[in-house]
Enzyme design. Structure first.
Site, PDB file in Angstrom:
ATOM      1  N   LYS A   1      38.867 -40.611  10.978  1.00 21.49           N
ATOM      2  CA  LYS A   1      38.556 -39.617  12.018  1.00 21.49           C
ATOM      3  C   LYS A   1      38.765 -40.252  13.393  1.00 21.49           C
ATOM      4  O   LYS A   1      38.184 -41.292  13.705  1.00 21.49           O
ATOM      5  CB  LYS A   1      37.106 -39.130  11.867  1.00 21.49           C
ATOM      6  CG  LYS A   1      36.639 -38.198  13.004  1.00 21.49           C
ATOM      7  CD  LYS A   1      35.236 -37.625  12.765  1.00 21.49           C
ATOM      8  CE  LYS A   1      34.712 -36.867  13.986  1.00 21.49           C
ATOM      9  NZ  LYS A   1      33.345 -36.344  13.802  1.00 21.49           N
TER      10      LYS A   1
ATOM     11  N   ASP B   1      33.287 -36.870  21.462  1.00 17.16           N
ATOM     12  CA  ASP B   1      32.785 -35.611  20.902  1.00 17.16           C
ATOM     13  C   ASP B   1      31.650 -35.067  21.767  1.00 17.16           C
ATOM     14  O   ASP B   1      30.504 -35.484  21.653  1.00 17.16           O
ATOM     15  CB  ASP B   1      32.295 -35.846  19.464  1.00 17.16           C
ATOM     16  CG  ASP B   1      31.847 -34.552  18.787  1.00 17.16           C
ATOM     17  OD1 ASP B   1      32.110 -33.471  19.358  1.00 17.16           O
ATOM     18  OD2 ASP B   1      31.256 -34.632  17.694  1.00 17.16           O
TER      19      ASP B   1
ATOM     20  N   LYS C   1      26.765 -30.501  22.702  1.00 19.53           N
ATOM     21  CA  LYS C   1      25.644 -31.329  22.253  1.00 19.53           C
ATOM     22  C   LYS C   1      24.636 -31.480  23.384  1.00 19.53           C
ATOM     23  O   LYS C   1      25.037 -31.533  24.557  1.00 19.53           O
ATOM     24  CB  LYS C   1      26.142 -32.733  21.894  1.00 19.53           C
ATOM     25  CG  LYS C   1      26.919 -32.839  20.600  1.00 19.53           C
ATOM     26  CD  LYS C   1      27.328 -34.292  20.363  1.00 19.53           C
ATOM     27  CE  LYS C   1      28.208 -34.426  19.128  1.00 19.53           C
ATOM     28  NZ  LYS C   1      27.518 -34.080  17.872  1.00 19.53           N
TER      29      LYS C   1
ATOM     30  N   ASP D   1      33.053 -41.751  18.056  1.00 19.62           N
ATOM     31  CA  ASP D   1      33.449 -40.770  17.048  1.00 19.62           C
ATOM     32  C   ASP D   1      34.869 -40.985  16.512  1.00 19.62           C
ATOM     33  O   ASP D   1      35.368 -40.194  15.714  1.00 19.62           O
ATOM     34  CB  ASP D   1      33.291 -39.349  17.612  1.00 19.62           C
ATOM     35  CG  ASP D   1      32.871 -38.337  16.555  1.00 19.62           C
ATOM     36  OD1 ASP D   1      32.424 -38.771  15.476  1.00 19.62           O
ATOM     37  OD2 ASP D   1      33.011 -37.123  16.804  1.00 19.62           O
TER      38      ASP D   1
ATOM     39  N   ASP E   1      31.188 -28.044  17.151  1.00 21.31           N
ATOM     40  CA  ASP E   1      30.767 -29.451  16.998  1.00 21.31           C
ATOM     41  C   ASP E   1      31.084 -29.982  15.595  1.00 21.31           C
ATOM     42  O   ASP E   1      31.006 -31.175  15.351  1.00 21.31           O
ATOM     43  CB  ASP E   1      29.267 -29.567  17.303  1.00 21.31           C
ATOM     44  CG  ASP E   1      28.850 -30.988  17.620  1.00 21.31           C
ATOM     45  OD1 ASP E   1      29.740 -31.841  17.809  1.00 21.31           O
ATOM     46  OD2 ASP E   1      27.626 -31.242  17.694  1.00 21.31           O
TER      47      ASP E   1
ATOM     48  N   GLU F   1      33.824 -30.560  14.342  1.00 21.46           N
ATOM     49  CA  GLU F   1      35.257 -30.703  14.637  1.00 21.46           C
ATOM     50  C   GLU F   1      35.935 -31.744  13.768  1.00 21.46           C
ATOM     51  O   GLU F   1      37.134 -31.664  13.530  1.00 21.46           O
ATOM     52  CB  GLU F   1      35.444 -31.052  16.125  1.00 21.46           C
ATOM     53  CG  GLU F   1      35.328 -32.539  16.494  1.00 21.46           C
ATOM     54  CD  GLU F   1      33.956 -33.140  16.204  1.00 21.46           C
ATOM     55  OE1 GLU F   1      32.969 -32.379  16.133  1.00 21.46           O
ATOM     56  OE2 GLU F   1      33.869 -34.375  16.037  1.00 21.46           O
TER      57      GLU F   1
ATOM     58  N   ARG G   1      35.791 -32.332  10.597  1.00 22.77           N
ATOM     59  CA  ARG G   1      36.386 -31.774   9.378  1.00 22.77           C
ATOM     60  C   ARG G   1      37.633 -30.975   9.684  1.00 22.77           C
ATOM     61  O   ARG G   1      38.526 -30.861   8.860  1.00 22.77           O
ATOM     62  CB  ARG G   1      35.329 -30.946   8.621  1.00 22.77           C
ATOM     63  CG  ARG G   1      34.856 -29.726   9.346  1.00 22.77           C
ATOM     64  CD  ARG G   1      33.541 -29.196   8.772  1.00 22.77           C
ATOM     65  NE  ARG G   1      32.395 -30.016   9.180  1.00 22.77           N
ATOM     66  CZ  ARG G   1      31.148 -29.807   8.789  1.00 22.77           C
ATOM     67  NH1 ARG G   1      30.865 -28.792   7.980  1.00 22.77           N
ATOM     68  NH2 ARG G   1      30.166 -30.590   9.206  1.00 22.77           N
TER      69      ARG G   1
HETATM   70  N1  BES Z   1      30.431 -36.737  15.450  1.00 22.92           N
HETATM   71  C1  BES Z   1      29.395 -35.909  14.949  1.00 22.92           C
HETATM   72  C2  BES Z   1      28.537 -36.594  13.895  1.00 22.92           C
HETATM   73  C3  BES Z   1      27.752 -37.795  14.311  1.00 22.92           C
HETATM   74  C4  BES Z   1      26.409 -37.678  14.595  1.00 22.92           C
HETATM   75  C5  BES Z   1      28.320 -39.047  14.325  1.00 22.92           C
HETATM   76  C6  BES Z   1      25.671 -38.788  14.943  1.00 22.92           C
HETATM   77  C7  BES Z   1      27.585 -40.167  14.663  1.00 22.92           C
HETATM   78  C8  BES Z   1      26.252 -40.029  14.960  1.00 22.92           C
HETATM   79  C9  BES Z   1      30.004 -34.648  14.317  1.00 22.92           C
HETATM   80  O1  BES Z   1      31.187 -34.216  14.861  1.00 22.92           O
HETATM   81  C10 BES Z   1      29.027 -33.553  14.504  1.00 22.92           C
HETATM   82  O2  BES Z   1      28.796 -33.208  15.615  1.00 22.92           O
HETATM   83  N2  BES Z   1      28.487 -33.037  13.405  1.00 22.92           N
HETATM   84  C11 BES Z   1      27.550 -31.977  13.461  1.00 22.92           C
HETATM   85  C12 BES Z   1      27.932 -31.013  12.365  1.00 22.92           C
HETATM   86  C13 BES Z   1      27.163 -29.714  12.412  1.00 22.92           C
HETATM   87  C14 BES Z   1      27.522 -28.932  13.645  1.00 22.92           C
HETATM   88  C15 BES Z   1      27.500 -28.935  11.158  1.00 22.92           C
HETATM   89  C16 BES Z   1      26.164 -32.545  13.215  1.00 22.92           C
HETATM   90  O3  BES Z   1      26.044 -33.465  12.414  1.00 22.92           O
HETATM   91  O4  BES Z   1      25.227 -32.107  13.870  1.00 22.92           O
HETATM   92 ZN    ZN Z   2      32.331 -35.606  15.776  1.00 26.46          ZN
HETATM   93 MG    MG Z   3      30.873 -32.882  16.490  1.00 21.79          MG
END
Ligand code: BES
Ligand code: ZN
Ligand code: MG
Length: 478
Positions: free
Chosen positions: A247, A252, A259, A270, A329, A331, A333
């Site tokens: 990734k 992000d 966020k 990220d 968020d 993103e 995937r």
């Molecule tokens: N990059 C984040 C995940 C992340 C969180 C990485 C904390 C490192 C530390 C990812 O893109 C994300 O934002 N995921 C969301 C998914 C949700 C919206 C389904 C999440 O985990 O809140």
């Molecule tokens: Zn992310």
């Molecule tokens: Mg995200």
């Protein structure tokens, strides 16, 4: 900042020395006086483990015992930890150069101690001013051990270098490390290690219709990239490649599903999966391992802007699947899906992705392990877990049960990009699985990719997690 590592050809005298001992009977080799010997024995008895320091004013002696209890992998990790403690002593005493003298213990013990010491010695100092930069830095480790060959030292140097490279990339802010810059770093690594690198620009990505990557990129002012790194040695043991997918979200913000600020602070990490696969293929190529490996990194930042992709949008992905976006968020995937579909064209033996994919993975197990899921690759998964135990980049298996598919069904498209509050790490993995048709392992490294404070030899910030795991796994195939 690289630490110099060399094989010492002669027994060191009068130098700052780290002695590795198996037991007290090795103490007589050290030339200590009676008081010192008694003191070391007493300290060792009281502390059980840990590094013992003797300050001789002109030089320092550090004594580490490799007599810990536990399994082989626990012992290895204990040695790395001792290495990291030694590094703390070295820096505290402003020592720039030291010799590791192996009196007792195996070559493996010495290797692990040195690895822990060197990994702990990492510092991201690019943005420090000169005076600060030269403060407190340990610079050179000589290793005196008959069993350790120049080749062993070359490998150690290479592994440490590859982890440093990955950490540097993670620690770089997006202000420097945009997607095009990320790809430039890959090109430079390829030149140095002798693997092929091809970078698709936005035009090419558009012509390929990589809808997921393009959707996430819509809120950005920097174009996306899609990098293909290939190490295909003539003497490869495999015809079908191992394909890594990393990734590469260089930042992000969450996009329009923005966020909250404190969750955004560390989001330069990220692209940690992309950094890991690049660091791994760099080490694999430089070590000339006879294994055919490809690494794919889709890269972009994820930002809100006038044209940003929007909750409710339906995106047609590279493979034709339609995805209803319900949270911008989610993103990772979106861009990984395109890379995973793209990987089909290689008829891969196995695809492993590494991604800072979900906060849910981090909440489930914290920074001490990554979440792993597998399809059609039970044996390979066990082998990967074993490699993970050897290098202490551990993998906890989560299920790929089809029941979870219910959560990512959309009313209006083939899939939606979020799966609700429960089992977030798993539904993300299930989403990705949809784009695969080969043996597949998904690694969610969101927990261990970035640390807010140092943990043993894992320094603050980017950890470079995944590099040693993937290198070790591929080495076991060679
Ligand atoms: N990059 C984040 C995940 C992340 C969180 C990485 C904390 C490192 C530390 C990812 O893109 C994300 O934002 N995921 C969301 C998914 C949700 C919206 C389904 C999440 O985990 O809140
Ligand atoms: Zn992310
Ligand atoms: Mg995200």
């Amino acid at each position: 900042m690289e630490t110099i590592i060399r094989k010492a050809l002669r027994k060191p005298t009068a130098a700052n020395t780290i002695f590795l001992l198996k037991g007290n009977s090795d103490l007589k080799e050290l030339g200590l006086n009676t008081d010192e010997t008694q003191w070391v024995k007493r300290m060792h008895r009281s502390k059980k483990s840990g590094v013992i320091e003797i300050n001789r004013y002109k030089n320092h002696l550090f004594i580490a015992y490799c007599d810990g209890q536990g399994s082989r992998t626990e012992k290895s990790e204990n040695m790395r930890k001792l290495g990291s403690e030694t590094q703390t002593f070295l820096v505290k005493n402003k020592i720039e150069r030291a010799v590791l003298q192996v009196v007792g213990g195996s070559k493996e013990d010495a290797f692990n101690l040195a690895e822990g010491l060197l990994l702990a010695n990492y510092k991201f100092s690019k943005y420090k001013t000169e005076t600060d930069k030269n403060d407190n830095s340990f610079e050179e480790l000589d290793i005196y051990c008959n069993d350790i060959t120049e080749d062993d030292i070359d490998e150690l140097r290479l592994i440490v270098e590859a982890v440093y490279i990955a950490r540097d990339m993670v620690n770089e802010p997006v202000q420097y490390l945009t997607a095009p810059q990320f790809s430039k770093e890959f090109v430079a690594l390829g030149k140095e290690a002798g693997f092929k690198v091809e970078v698709f620009n936005k035009k090419k990505i558009e012509s390929l219709k990589m809808g997921g990557l393009l959707a996430v990129n819509r809120g950005s002012i920097d174009p996306p990239t899609f990098t293909i790194m290939e190490w295909k040695p003539k003497n490869a043991v495999n015809k079908k490649p191992y394909v890594f997918v990393g990734k590469g979200v260089v930042y992000d913000t969450g996009g329009l599903s923005l966020k909250p600020s404190n969750s955004m602070d560390t989001m330069k990490c990220d692209m940690g999966g992309g950094a890991a696969v690049a660091g791994a293929i760099y080490a694999i190529a430089k070590a000339e391992l006879p294994v055919y490996v490809i690494a794919l990194v889709p890269a972009t930042d994820n930002r809100p802007d006038g044209n940003a992709y929007t909750p409710g949008d339906v995106i047609t992905m590279f493979d034709g699947t339609t995805v209803e976006v319900l949270n911008t968020d989610a993103e990772g995937r979106m861009i990984l899906a395109d890379a995973l579909s793209y990987a089909k064209k290689y008829d891969p033996k196995l695809v492993i992705d590494a991604a800072t994919l979900t906060g849910a993975a981090a909440r489930a197990i914290g920074a001490n392990a990554m979440v792993g899921m597998q399809v059609k690759s039970e044996t390979e998964f066990l082998e990967l877990q074993k490699a993970g135990a050897r290098v202490h980049e551990r993998i906890v298996e989560f299920p790929m049960w089809d029941e979870y598919n219910e959560q990512i069904k959309s009313e209006i498209a083939d899939l939606k990009n979020i799966g609700g509050v429960d089992a977030g790490a798993i539904t993300a993995g299930k989403f990705l699985e949809h784009f695969t048709d080969y043996p597949y392992i998904h690694l969610d490294i969101a927990g261990p990719a970035f640390l807010s404070k140092k943990d043993k030899y894992r320094t603050v910030g980017g950890t470079g997690i995944g590099v040693r795991l993937l290198y070790n796994f591929i080495k076991s195939k060679a």
